[in-house]
Structure formats: C-alpha cells, structure tokens
Design an enzyme around this catalytic site. Structure first.
Site, mmCIF file in Angstrom:
data_model
loop_
_atom_site.group_PDB
_atom_site.id
_atom_site.type_symbol
_atom_site.label_atom_id
_atom_site.label_comp_id
_atom_site.label_asym_id
_atom_site.label_seq_id
_atom_site.Cartn_x
_atom_site.Cartn_y
_atom_site.Cartn_z
ATOM 1 N N CYS A 158 1.724 0.510 -10.520
ATOM 2 C CA CYS A 158 2.704 0.376 -9.427
ATOM 3 C C CYS A 158 3.778 -0.593 -9.911
ATOM 4 O O CYS A 158 4.086 -1.583 -9.255
ATOM 5 C CB CYS A 158 2.050 -0.082 -8.132
ATOM 6 S SG CYS A 158 1.051 -1.572 -8.262
ATOM 7 N N GLY B 185 -10.435 1.742 -3.192
ATOM 8 C CA GLY B 185 -10.752 3.159 -3.186
ATOM 9 C C GLY B 185 -9.705 4.117 -2.662
ATOM 10 O O GLY B 185 -10.019 5.283 -2.410
ATOM 11 N N GLY B 186 -8.455 3.687 -2.518
ATOM 12 C CA GLY B 186 -7.436 4.602 -2.005
ATOM 13 C C GLY B 186 -7.288 5.856 -2.854
ATOM 14 O O GLY B 186 -7.253 6.977 -2.335
ATOM 15 N N ALA C 151 -11.020 1.263 -9.453
ATOM 16 C CA ALA C 151 -10.988 1.874 -8.126
ATOM 17 C C ALA C 151 -10.573 0.913 -7.024
ATOM 18 O O ALA C 151 -9.973 1.326 -6.025
ATOM 19 C CB ALA C 151 -12.354 2.479 -7.799
ATOM 20 N N ASP D 83 -5.883 3.176 -12.823
ATOM 21 C CA ASP D 83 -4.906 2.534 -11.939
ATOM 22 C C ASP D 83 -4.797 1.089 -12.425
ATOM 23 O O ASP D 83 -5.442 0.190 -11.904
ATOM 24 C CB ASP D 83 -5.388 2.612 -10.494
ATOM 25 C CG ASP D 83 -4.333 2.162 -9.497
ATOM 26 O OD1 ASP D 83 -3.177 1.918 -9.913
ATOM 27 O OD2 ASP D 83 -4.656 2.037 -8.310
#
Length: 433
Positions: free
Chosen positions: A362, A242-243, A239, A309
């Site tokens: 990303c 936290g976006g 996380a 993520d």
C-alpha cells in the site's frame, strides 16, 4: 462545546501530536479520557479538525510562515474548509475557551492564500525527503497525486461472494446511498460527510451476517489481479487481520486450500471471528509457535500462489492516516525495504514450478515497489516477472484493460488520481519450471 472551543481543543491535541511525535489517534484518545465533559459529537468534530490540519501541514505552514499548531489550524480553516478571514476572526475571539484573537500578521496571511513560489513538496503536502520518490512514481502528476492523498478517503466495502452479490447488497444498503465501485465488481462506496466520517456500516445487519467487509477498492483490486483460483493451494503470507484472506476465499469460491499466517501472531487474532462471519471453510490459520519457527515449512515448493501483502511505509493510505506521513523517517523506510526482501525470500521457497508470487504494497514509493522487484529478480534467477497484459487478461472481471495505462516497469501502480483508490502496487512473479 462551541465550534470555537472545539478548535481550541484541536490545537491542543495537535500540539501533543507534533511535540511527542505520536499517532493522532492516541493523542485524541488521551484528550477525550481526561475531559469527560466532551460528548461523542465533540470528539468526532475535534478529530476531524486535527486530521484535516495534518493533511495540509506543509502547505498551511508555508501560507502562515509558521509551523505552530495554531498556524496549521488557521491555514487549514481558510484553505481546506473555506472559511473567510472574518469567519475565522469570529471563531478566534479569545472568549469562552475560543482561540486568542488573530494578530495583524495572521490576518494578512489569511487574506492572501496562495502557494505561488512554494516547492513541489509543499504544494503536494508530502514530506520533503520523500518528494524525489514521488516525482519518480508520478512525474508531472506528482503534485496532483500528493494533493489527492491529502484529501479525505471514501469508505469502501467488498460484497462477500460466498453470501451475496454487489447488486443485492446495494439494495440492502440503499438507505445509505451507496455507489458502485469503479473497478472491482464487488465494491460499494460511501462518501464521507462533512465531519469526515461515513455511515456506521459495522452496525448493519449485513455486516453481522458476513455479507460484506470494509475494504478499500484498491485493496480489492490488487487481490483480484493476484490470480487466485478455486481448487488450488494459496498462501497469504502476511495475512494480518485477514482482509485479503477473506477476499481470496471468496475468489476461490471456498474451494481449494488457503493458508493464512503472519510473523506477528497477535495480528491474526481478529481473523478467527471474521472467518466465522464470512462462511469461508477453506482457510487454515498457521500461527508461528516461536521466533524462528516456520509454520509453512511442510509446504515448500508446493504452493500455486503466495500473496505477499508486504510491510511498507503505508504511503498509499495517507488519506486515512494523515499523521503517518509526517512520522515516517528514512530509517523506517530502510527497515521496510529489508523486511520486503526477507518476506519475498520466504515466499520464493514456497512456490512450486509454474507457481506465482503476488507482491503487494500500500505504497507509492518506487523503493518499495519496482526497485524491490528488481532486487528480487537479481537475487532469484529462477523467477520471471509476469507481464502486465497477462495479469489483466487472466483476471476474472470485465473492463480491466483500462488498467494497463497504470503499468510500471514490473507491475501496476494505483492511486487516488489514477484509479480513485488508495495507493496500491502489484507485481506478479512466476517460478520457472
């Protein structure tokens, strides 16, 4: 400070970045602390010069036949900022803290700005050792993708569905000239100014009220496609600040159970304040108490969706972090691949039969994306890849059919050229019943 003095200062900072292989933000901070005479506008202008020079490091070095900080700065001024030889010569007078005058070779090279004969990685401004991966990911578009990743990024925000809508937020921020996002129904976009900066969104009343969070549209998009639903159990396994947790809470309409954790508990610190601002009440933060402690052990085999993520090289965010691409090394990529395998293994233990893992990076590198998924499927025969059409059809938004053309072997690859966003990858994996 004069424009010429700012260029001299930027060359000095750039030298520090290159010689000590340190983040540009650290070098700029140290420079500013030791030179109190520089005002905020000076520091912003110097930072813009440094970052723009780093964006075009390879191509400027080729044009100037030199990798010195001065050569990189001169090449950038000519190619990226469009200064003529005469304008650059005027800035380089050698007087009043200006750079030393141009020599004959510099003048000659600045007069002939061509990358004819340059290797693909130079034209794309991508590290040479990463170029093969770029070609695998983008084929004939690899140079164009690299060039866009070397450009400036816009500033995107995500309207918080728990408190407002994009339409209302666009009206509230009309004085800043927002644009509607291309893909995400929650995205607004602001173009950077000449100094590379956008509006001061974090000083807006709506930010303090929790009406929006700053988040790239690509990050919003992969979270939308992950498949979070109200009244389910969702885990955000990496996380950080936290976006994506906040975006998941809004997509779940603040219903169900959403757990956020991270191996580095320090990264979770900003999430508490952001949650309070957002109005989300269905989020539980689980903090590891010690090395080896699993704060989610009680949820094994019970989770509907685990969002991973994953830690990665961040190659998809080079527009925002242009210095990072020149610091990454093969050893770092190998470590990230190892980390990705480990976090996927953790996620697999949590998912219930029929549940999913949404794997996100990303990155635009195949080693961190499709190859990571292929390796996971080889190790975990109880999981199957969710086909791209199924991912897009299930998304709670219109107009996503066009994203199908960005499908890879196992997922979706977004990028500045393809989607106008940072480079993000998403693949979904389903546990067989």
């Amino acid at each position: 400070m004069t424009p010429a003095a700012r260029i001299s200062a930027a060359i000095e900072v750039l030298d520090d970045v290159i010689q000590r292989r340190r983040p540009a933000s650290d070098a700029l901070k140290d420079w500013g602390l030791s030179r109190r005479f520089a005002g905020s506008k000076d520091r912003a202008a110097i930072a813009s010069l440094v970052y723009d020079a780093l964006r075009r490091k390879a191509s400027s070095a080729f044009l100037m036949a030199s990798e010195t900080p001065r050569a990189l700065m001169l090449g950038m001024l000519a190619r990226s900022r469009g200064h003529s030889v005469a304008e650059i010569a005027e800035l380089c007078s050698g007087e009043n803290h200006a750079p030393m005058p141009l020599d004959a070779d510099e003048t000659s090279r600045l007069s002939v700005l061509t990358l004819d004969g340059a290797p693909g990685w130079v034209q794309a401004d991508v590290p040479e050792w990463l170029w093969p991966g770029f070609v695998v990911s983008f084929g004939t578009e690899a140079i164009a993708e690299g060039q866009l990743l070397a450009g400036r990024a816009p500033i995107d925000l995500r309207a918080n569905r728990l408190k407002t809508s994009r339409g209302r937020l666009m009206d509230d921020l009309a004085h800043l000239a927002p644009e509607a996002g291309i893909w995400s129904p929650d995205a607004l976009r602001f173009q950077p100014g000449q100094d590379g900066r956008g509006p001061s969104l974090q000083s807006e009343p709506g930010f303090f009220a929790g009406a929006f969070e700053i988040q790239d549209e690509g990050s919003q998009l992969v979270t939308l496609l992950a498949g979070a639903r109200p009244d389910t159990t969702v885990v955000d396994l990496c996380a950080g600040a936290g976006g994506k947790t906040l975006a998941l809470a809004a997509l779940m309409a603040d219903r169900g159970r959403l757990l956020a954790t991270d191996l580095d508990s320090r990264r979770l610190a900003p999430l508490h304040e952001r949650l309070a601002r957002s109005g989300a009440t269905n989020v539980e933060i689980r903090i590891p108490r010690s090395r080896g402690h699993d704060p989610l052990a009680d949820l094994a085999g019970q989770v509907d969706l685990v969002l991973v993520d994953a830690p990665c090289t961040g190659s998809g965010t080079w527009r925002r972090n242009p210095d990072a691409k020149w610091r990454v090394r093969p050893g770092a990529l190998a470590e990230r691949i190892k980390d990705q395998a480990e976090v996927l293994a953790r996620a697999a233990k949590l998912v219930k039969p029929g549940g999913r893992i949404a794997y996100i990076t990303c990155s635009v590198l195949p080693e961190e994306n499709d190859r990571a998924i292929a390796a996971f499927l080889d190790r975990n025969t109880g999981f199957q890849n969710v086909p791209t059409p199924e991912i897009l059809a299930a998304a709670d938004a219109d107009g996503f059919d066009g994203l199908a053309r960005f499908a890879t072997q196992f997922g979706l690859q977004f990028s500045p050229r393809r989607t106008g966003t940072d480079g993000f990858y998403l693949a979904c994996l389903e546990r067989r019943a």
